[in-house]
Design an enzyme around this catalytic site. Structure first.
Site, short mmCIF file in Angstrom:
data_model
loop_
_atom_site.label_atom_id
_atom_site.label_comp_id
_atom_site.label_asym_id
_atom_site.label_seq_id
_atom_site.Cartn_x
_atom_site.Cartn_y
_atom_site.Cartn_z
CE LYS A 59 39.01 -8.59 12.12
NZ LYS A 59 38.96 -9.71 11.17
CG ASP B 149 41.45 -11.25 9.03
OD1 ASP B 149 41.74 -12.17 9.81
OD2 ASP B 149 40.96 -10.16 9.41
#
Ligand code: ATR
Length: 276
Positions: free
Chosen positions: A66, A102
């Protein structure tokens, strides 16, 4: 031509994302397919070049890539940059744009599943790692009154507050947070404490929990952690990590296709798979 989407991470084998996205593509009549791409850490740049070269329409990015994908993108959304992690890439006619769904997915799941407004709420976030960052910065975009952080390593909580908003946030040790627990309306565990196989562990004692509050855990394996069970027994309303998993996927799906998928259907598929 069928569009290709997928997930890059390492490992990716156990991901439930193909289940959610492929079902939504079929149900909405979108000619597309979501695949898993296992990418070793030293291949991240090559993988992103591959996304460009092959015209892959969009990818999700998971652990440990990420933060690593950021330098290879053409543009990174401001919130994702602040979080320091991208979990969704949109291929916009050759321009790769990175987002983070997220944290926003977590917040949307909290509001919708618990049917709660975060306005004027006092929130405690447990943890200061990667999971906490996205959630904390997304909570700062709401009208919550306080978003405090408690962490085993207090310095990491301090750093996060300094990057965030020191007027709305304080940081504590776990022991200090345990003493202050009754001050909070919503308590969120963002650590891995209590996750399989260490299912007996709990991130924080709930002895001083005020009944009627919300206790939320981003863990979904097991679906109901020991900590959540205890919170329920103490009169809290509880939320597990399935919601965050589903809503981060739904927000990514929306960025790719412009359509909002049936989140209840996605959730049902995920729960069935987790039970198996
Ligand atoms: P993630 O990206 O999943 O958040 P991470 O960045 O390693 O992973 O962060 C893990 C979080 O869980 C941290 O807040 C960590 O606390 P420290 O900052 O003190 O390391 C917390 N954590 C992990 N194991 C823990 C344990 N046994 N007890 C308390 N906190 C723990």
């Amino acid at each position: 031509m069928e569009k290709v989407y997928g997930l890059i991470g390492f490992p990716v084998e156990h991901s439930l994302s193909p289940l959610m996205h492929n079902d939504a593509f079929v149900r909405l009549g979108i000619p597309a397919r979501y695949h898993l791409f296992s990418v070793e850490p030293e291949q991240v740049g090559a993988a992103i070049a591959g996304v460009r070269a092959l015209g892959i329409a969009g990818v999700n990015v998971t652990i440990p890539h990420k933060p690593a994908v950021i330098p290879f993108l053409d543009e990174v959304d401001e919130q994702a940059r602040r979080i320091g992690a991208v979990n969704t890439i949109v291929n916009d006619n050759g321009r790769l744009v990175g987002y983070n769904t997220d944290g926003p997915g977590y917040v949307k799941a909290l509001e919708e599943e618990m049917d709660v407004s975060l306005d004027d709420r006092r929130i405690l976030v447990i943890g200061a790692g990667g999971g906490a960052r996205g959630i904390y910065f997304s909570l700062l975009s709401t009208a919550a009154e306080r978003i405090d952080i408690a962490n085993r390593t207090v310095e990491k909580a301090e750093r996060l507050v300094r990057e965030g908003d020191a007027r709305r946030s304080a940081y504590f040790s776990l022991a200090e947070a345990e003493k202050r627990l009754a001050e909070y309306d919503i308590i969120i565990n963002t650590t891995s404490v209590g996750m399989h196989p260490h299912v007996e562990a709990q991130p924080l004692s709930l002895e001083r929990l005020r009944p009627g509050g919300i206790v939320s855990d981003i863990i979904y394996n097991p679906m109901e952690t020991k900590w959540l069970n205890e919170a329920k027994a103490r009169g809290a309303r509880v939320q597990n990590g399935v919601g965050m998993l589903v809503y981060q996927g739904a927000l990514a799906f929306e960025k790719w296709t412009g359509q909002w998928p049936d989140v209840n259907r996605m959730k049902q598929l995920v729960i069935e798979a987790l039970r198996r």
